[in-house]
Design a protein around this motif. Structure first.
Motif, PDB file in Angstrom:
ATOM      1  N   THR A  73      42.071  12.635  -5.979  1.00  0.00           N
ATOM      2  CA  THR A  73      42.711  12.697  -7.294  1.00  0.00           C
ATOM      3  C   THR A  73      41.939  13.528  -8.312  1.00  0.00           C
ATOM      4  N   ALA A  74      40.698  13.846  -8.078  1.00  0.00           N
ATOM      5  CA  ALA A  74      39.883  14.601  -9.046  1.00  0.00           C
ATOM      6  C   ALA A  74      39.125  15.691  -8.297  1.00  0.00           C
ATOM      7  N   LEU A  75      39.640  16.911  -8.351  1.00  0.00           N
ATOM      8  CA  LEU A  75      39.022  18.033  -7.650  1.00  0.00           C
ATOM      9  C   LEU A  75      38.764  19.239  -8.542  1.00  0.00           C
ATOM     10  N   LEU A  76      39.506  19.369  -9.630  1.00  0.00           N
ATOM     11  CA  LEU A  76      39.389  20.583 -10.437  1.00  0.00           C
ATOM     12  C   LEU A  76      38.016  20.723 -11.075  1.00  0.00           C
ATOM     13  N   HIS A  77      37.319  19.612 -11.328  1.00  0.00           N
ATOM     14  CA  HIS A  77      36.010  19.720 -11.963  1.00  0.00           C
ATOM     15  C   HIS A  77      34.987  20.399 -11.047  1.00  0.00           C
ATOM     16  N   HIS A  78      35.280  20.492  -9.747  1.00  0.00           N
ATOM     17  CA  HIS A  78      34.392  21.234  -8.845  1.00  0.00           C
ATOM     18  C   HIS A  78      34.490  22.742  -9.066  1.00  0.00           C
ATOM     19  N   VAL A  79      35.570  23.193  -9.676  1.00  0.00           N
ATOM     20  CA  VAL A  79      35.726  24.612  -9.990  1.00  0.00           C
ATOM     21  C   VAL A  79      34.985  24.870 -11.300  1.00  0.00           C
ATOM     22  N   ASP A  80      33.684  25.010 -11.228  1.00  0.00           N
ATOM     23  CA  ASP A  80      32.864  25.247 -12.408  1.00  0.00           C
ATOM     24  C   ASP A  80      32.475  26.723 -12.482  1.00  0.00           C
ATOM     25  N   VAL A  81      31.653  27.053 -13.457  1.00  0.00           N
ATOM     26  CA  VAL A  81      31.253  28.449 -13.658  1.00  0.00           C
ATOM     27  C   VAL A  81      30.436  28.962 -12.471  1.00  0.00           C
ATOM     28  N   ASP A  82      29.585  28.112 -11.907  1.00  0.00           N
ATOM     29  CA  ASP A  82      28.785  28.543 -10.763  1.00  0.00           C
ATOM     30  C   ASP A  82      29.657  28.874  -9.555  1.00  0.00           C
ATOM     31  N   LEU A  83      30.664  28.047  -9.297  1.00  0.00           N
ATOM     32  CA  LEU A  83      31.553  28.330  -8.178  1.00  0.00           C
ATOM     33  C   LEU A  83      32.387  29.575  -8.445  1.00  0.00           C
ATOM     34  N   LEU A  84      32.807  29.786  -9.689  1.00  0.00           N
ATOM     35  CA  LEU A  84      33.540  31.010 -10.026  1.00  0.00           C
ATOM     36  C   LEU A  84      32.668  32.247  -9.845  1.00  0.00           C
ATOM     37  N   HIS A 119      36.819  29.947 -17.101  1.00  0.00           N
ATOM     38  CA  HIS A 119      36.635  28.512 -16.840  1.00  0.00           C
ATOM     39  C   HIS A 119      37.285  27.670 -17.923  1.00  0.00           C
ATOM     40  N   ALA A 120      37.160  28.098 -19.175  1.00  0.00           N
ATOM     41  CA  ALA A 120      37.772  27.348 -20.272  1.00  0.00           C
ATOM     42  C   ALA A 120      39.298  27.377 -20.171  1.00  0.00           C
ATOM     43  N   ARG A 121      39.862  28.505 -19.800  1.00  0.00           N
ATOM     44  CA  ARG A 121      41.321  28.595 -19.672  1.00  0.00           C
ATOM     45  C   ARG A 121      41.834  27.767 -18.498  1.00  0.00           C
ATOM     46  N   ILE A 122      41.075  27.699 -17.411  1.00  0.00           N
ATOM     47  CA  ILE A 122      41.512  26.908 -16.254  1.00  0.00           C
ATOM     48  C   ILE A 122      41.565  25.430 -16.601  1.00  0.00           C
ATOM     49  N   HIS A 123      40.509  24.923 -17.215  1.00  0.00           N
ATOM     50  CA  HIS A 123      40.441  23.492 -17.521  1.00  0.00           C
ATOM     51  C   HIS A 123      41.210  23.132 -18.782  1.00  0.00           C
ATOM     52  N   GLY A 124      41.531  24.123 -19.611  1.00  0.00           N
ATOM     53  CA  GLY A 124      42.321  23.849 -20.806  1.00  0.00           C
ATOM     54  C   GLY A 124      43.801  24.020 -20.616  1.00  0.00           C
ATOM     55  N   GLY A 125      44.229  24.459 -19.435  1.00  0.00           N
ATOM     56  CA  GLY A 125      45.652  24.642 -19.170  1.00  0.00           C
ATOM     57  C   GLY A 125      46.207  25.940 -19.683  1.00  0.00           C
ATOM     58  N   ALA A 126      45.372  26.854 -20.176  1.00  0.00           N
ATOM     59  CA  ALA A 126      45.849  28.126 -20.707  1.00  0.00           C
ATOM     60  C   ALA A 126      45.832  29.243 -19.670  1.00  0.00           C
ATOM     61  N   TYR A 127      45.386  28.952 -18.460  1.00  0.00           N
ATOM     62  CA  TYR A 127      45.343  29.997 -17.418  1.00  0.00           C
ATOM     63  C   TYR A 127      46.755  30.314 -16.960  1.00  0.00           C
ATOM     64  N   ARG A 128      47.062  31.613 -16.866  1.00  0.00           N
ATOM     65  CA  ARG A 128      48.369  32.082 -16.427  1.00  0.00           C
ATOM     66  C   ARG A 128      48.172  33.059 -15.275  1.00  0.00           C
ATOM     67  N   ALA A 129      48.879  32.823 -14.204  1.00  0.00           N
ATOM     68  CA  ALA A 129      48.791  33.704 -13.035  1.00  0.00           C
ATOM     69  C   ALA A 129      49.662  34.927 -13.257  1.00  0.00           C
ATOM     70  N   LEU A 130      49.121  36.101 -12.962  1.00  0.00           N
ATOM     71  CA  LEU A 130      49.854  37.357 -13.099  1.00  0.00           C
ATOM     72  C   LEU A 130      50.609  37.659 -11.811  1.00  0.00           C
ATOM     73  N   PRO A 131      51.714  38.395 -11.899  1.00  0.00           N
ATOM     74  CA  PRO A 131      52.442  38.749 -10.665  1.00  0.00           C
ATOM     75  C   PRO A 131      51.613  39.674  -9.787  1.00  0.00           C
ATOM     76  N   SER A 132      51.897  39.643  -8.519  1.00  0.00           N
ATOM     77  CA  SER A 132      51.195  40.482  -7.550  1.00  0.00           C
ATOM     78  C   SER A 132      51.798  41.885  -7.536  1.00  0.00           C
ATOM     79  N   ARG A 133      50.952  42.858  -7.317  1.00  0.00           N
ATOM     80  CA  ARG A 133      51.413  44.247  -7.229  1.00  0.00           C
ATOM     81  C   ARG A 133      51.836  44.536  -5.798  1.00  0.00           C
ATOM     82  N   ARG A 134      53.072  44.993  -5.639  1.00  0.00           N
ATOM     83  CA  ARG A 134      53.624  45.244  -4.316  1.00  0.00           C
ATOM     84  C   ARG A 134      53.064  46.539  -3.746  1.00  0.00           C
TER      85      ARG A 134
END
Length: 530
Positions: A73-84, A119-134
């Protein structure tokens, strides 16, 4: 012994040298003896790396190994700055940019600030995925394969999430799954298939081809499969963002209702999760409860090969597999999915029935053939697929024609060497035929012209007596590997005599005569089964 009663650590105390000693001033202090027990065990590395993981992910891995049905139930906190930061370093430096146009070198210039903001955008909910380039790349059969090139920040986040998922799913994935997993690769899958065919009773092969797998993956089923182990809604939200980001083709955006972008960092892991529940678990149960004889499986991503002892088992498996995959929005290619007679007794059985040689099948770029050794025993031969050799030689010829007016070192010094080296490394398998000789001599026009260049570079007034030393030097810059065939290079019982005294042969296994060292030769040709 460790943990034995009435045992303690050594009590030897380090002695300090006298202030006025006759020895040198830099005399070292005696060290204390090491402690017994758990303190001597290997600790986690202080820096994140591919071969190590953080203590938090290690605890997740241990929990996933013990509790096979537990949901995390709690995994996102493992995605920290060091892992990024580690995920950023694992990306390819020269990879093509996505729709944002940001390259690896540009992002590295202000790496610390960029990762903190990401990291702040990921944990704050402001991260937005961009479309992939074909991007379309040609296939060996003349068709084109669509790729989705993600933006750089999307690659970083996906690579970090993959590291978290690996801590859980590497404890769940079965042993016959080899595609895109840590410490596993194509050679391991080829070795496992070779050992299964040659050392177990296999008489029939089912060559499974899932039609357009990466384009037809159901998003609904994929999320349901992930939720079997992942209960962190923030991680599920990230996956939904990547699946719904869409594709940008020539400036036009299009949504994706099914499939995963082939080429994205997270796609292979999601594909393994999808097929783990759609195929692996079902196939493992079928082998133990439905089959009447021996059954083997080898799966690399969506490429699947199954071997059977009895024809009836193979026919029932293929019929039930079609029904199984249809439940999860997948289908088998009607022309590429085949049931063939293949194995150690296939040639003899077909000859008794008045049929021809056993059919062949392709797996991971190699054509597998039923052959025989010099003693008449069954031997599995592997040859590079003809269509891929022709496509590579065609590209090689065109590129050399384009560079024919450039200097000799620029014609093929790096590019031809890369082409041949990448092919040679994938073909360093027992009973595997390497590139044809034409790929390293006649087709390499730059190499063929080395002799002419050597003649022109000779001093005036000296006769050129056909010395091949300059040509060999040019050839060494184009084609990797040894240019002669000494017994130490072939690693076989070659009757060719040594051109140097024993102990001075370049590349020899030992200082003895390599072609007489039977034990080392036997180890050199032995299979490594994972």
């Amino acid at each position: 012994m460790m943990h034995e009663p009435e045992k303690s650590d050594p009590s030897t105390v380090a002695t300090k040298p006298a202030n006025k000693s006759e020895g040198p001033d830099a005399e070292s202090v005696e060290r204390r003896e090491g402690a017994e027990g758990n303190t001597s065990k290997d600790r986690m590395r202080r820096t994140q790396g591919r071969t190590s993981m953080s203590s938090g992910l290690e605890r997740v891995r241990e929990r996933a190994k013990v509790e096979k049905k537990e949901r995390f139930t709690a995994l996102l906190h493992h995605v920290d700055v060091d892992l990024l930061r580690s995920a950023f370093s694992w990306l390819k430096r020269d990879a093509a940019p996505g729709v944002d146009g940001v390259t690896w070198q540009q992002y590295e210039q202000n790496l610390g600030t960029n990762l903190v903001d990401l990291h702040a955008r990921i944990h704050g909910g402001a991260y937005r995925a961009l479309p992939s380039r074909r991007k379309f790349i040609p296939k060996a059969d003349g068709q084109e394969r669509p790729l989705g090139i993600a933006a750089l920040e999307d690659k970083i986040v996906q690579r970090a999430v993959v590291e978290v998922f690996n801590a859980i799913y590497e404890e769940d994935f079965l042993g016959f799954s080899y595609g895109f997993r840590p410490k596993r690769g194509q050679h391991d899958a080829l070795d496992a298939l070779a050992v299964g065919i040659t050392q177990t009773p296999v008489n029939w092969i089912v060559d499974v081809d899932v039609r357009a797998f990466f384009d037809t993956v159901s998003h609904e089923w994929l999320i349901r499969f992930v939720e079997h182990r992942i209960a962190d809604t923030r991680m599920i939200r990230l996956i939904r963002k990547w699946l719904k980001a869409g594709v940008m083709d020539d400036g036009e955006w299009s949504s994706s209702e099914a499939g995963t972008p082939q080429g994205a960092v997270v796609s292979p892991t999601l594909a393994n999760i999808y097929l783990h529940y759609a195929f692996d678990l079902w196939a493992e149960r079928w082998r133990h409860h439905e089959a009447q004889g021996n059954v083997i499986y080898v799966r690399y991503a969506d490429d699947i090969v199954a071997g059977f002892e009895h024809q009836s088992d193979a026919e029932r498996f293929l019929a039930e597999l079609r029904e199984r995959l249809e439940k999860f929005a997948l289908s088998l290619h009607p022309d590429k999915t085949r049931l063939i007679e293949f194995g150690r007794h296939a040639a003899d059985d077909r000859q008794k029935r008045g049929l021809g040689k056993p059919e062949t099948f392709n797996f991971l770029g190699f054509t597998h053939i039923c052959g025989r050794s010099r003693r008449g025993l069954f031997l599995l031969h592997r040859r590079t697929r003809r269509d891929r050799i022709r496509a590579k030689l065609r590209a090689l010829k065109g590129e050399l024609k384009r560079r024919m007016h450039e200097p000799i070192p620029k014609q093929g010094g790096g590019w031809v060497r890369w082409c041949v080296a990448t092919s040679s490394t994938t073909q360093c398998q027992p009973t595997t035929r390497v590139w044809p000789r034409s790929a390293t001599t006649s087709s390499s026009s730059g190499t063929a012209r080395c002799g002419v260049a050597a003649r022109k570079t000779g001093r005036s007034g000296t006769a050129w007596r056909g010395s091949r030393q300059p040509t060999c030097l040019f050839r060494a810059s184009f084609i990797p590997g040894p240019t002669n065939a000494l017994p130490s290079n072939t690693l076989g019982g070659s009757p060719v005599r040594e051109s140097r005294p024993p102990g001075s042969v370049r590349g020899a296994l030992s200082n003895e005569r390599p072609y007489r060292d039977k034990e080392k030769l036997r180890n050199a040709f032995s299979y490594k089964v994972s």
